[in-house]
Design a protein around this motif. Sequence first.
Motif, short mmCIF file in Angstrom:
data_model
loop_
_atom_site.label_atom_id
_atom_site.label_comp_id
_atom_site.label_asym_id
_atom_site.label_seq_id
_atom_site.Cartn_x
_atom_site.Cartn_y
_atom_site.Cartn_z
N ARG A 84 -19.73 -75.91 -6.03
CA ARG A 84 -18.72 -76.90 -6.45
C ARG A 84 -17.87 -77.36 -5.28
O ARG A 84 -17.62 -78.56 -5.10
N LYS A 143 -15.29 -81.41 -12.35
CA LYS A 143 -14.78 -80.41 -11.41
C LYS A 143 -14.99 -80.86 -9.97
O LYS A 143 -14.10 -80.75 -9.12
N ALA A 215 -9.80 -76.56 -11.43
CA ALA A 215 -11.01 -77.14 -12.01
C ALA A 215 -11.75 -76.15 -12.89
O ALA A 215 -12.30 -76.51 -13.93
N GLU A 216 -11.74 -74.89 -12.48
CA GLU A 216 -12.48 -73.88 -13.24
C GLU A 216 -11.66 -73.33 -14.42
O GLU A 216 -12.09 -72.40 -15.08
N ALA A 220 -14.89 -73.91 -18.14
CA ALA A 220 -15.82 -73.35 -17.16
C ALA A 220 -16.41 -72.06 -17.72
O ALA A 220 -15.70 -71.21 -18.24
#
Length: 275
Positions: A84, A143, A215-216, A220
């Motif tokens: 990522r 993400k 983002a996670e 996720a």
Amino acid sequence: MLGAGPALADPTDGRRSVGNRRPLPGWVRRLAGPALLFAVWLLVTEAGLVGERTLASPGEVIGAARELASSGELVDNLSVSLVRVAWGLLFGVAIGLVLAVVAGFFRLGEDLVDSSMNFLRTVPVIALLPLIIVWIGIGESAKIFLIAVGVIFPIYMNTFAAIRGVDLKLVEAGRSFGLGRLGLIRRVIVPGAVPGFLVGLRWSLGVAWLLLVFAEQVNAESGIGHLLNSAQAWNRTDIMILCLIIYGILGLLCDGIVRVLERTLLSWRRSFTGT
């Protein structure tokens, strides 16, 4: 010989008189800071100044690392996070560099791009997360997009400032030697802008790891951030500390990569390195 003045001292004599000790390598000195933090952590936990639920000891964290490594969770989640960040950096650095070149080399580009970038950079990237979910969804693309957006601005701001900060006397000297537009860009402007770009790259790497955590947090099912959230739900402070240490180690590795690039690309430049 009559009339001879006092012999000049060898500038290296002073160093030799101290002893034949060799200075420690730079990487050893740089690890001294994290080693000191580890020593403080060990002292605090072993002395019982904090409870186990508040701060896990180094031994417990090592045990958690072995547990996750044996089950394969640690490698799987780490590899997902690395992918990522890599994609986010790739897109963010490329876009930021293109925008900096357009704004730095052309006055019209500066009028169109720089004002827009200075307007957008004041908007917190995290505040865009709800809009990103609406635009793209909650999958991998969202993400990567969040990381890329955060990376663009440090690259752009530092590279643009470096391009416009090239000494005009160097440009005029290049013209006097017969360099055309492309020659000036290749031999004068680009070498002068590389230090600024590397500063932006260093900042971008830190921003990328920071945004990865956010983002996670959104739907996720894998990644270090997901592992951190799961550990919070399980009240596993040992895994939480392990995840934070992993982020710190990755930050040190990224900084080391940039330093290698600096030594390689800026070998021609001599600068102050401290006393």
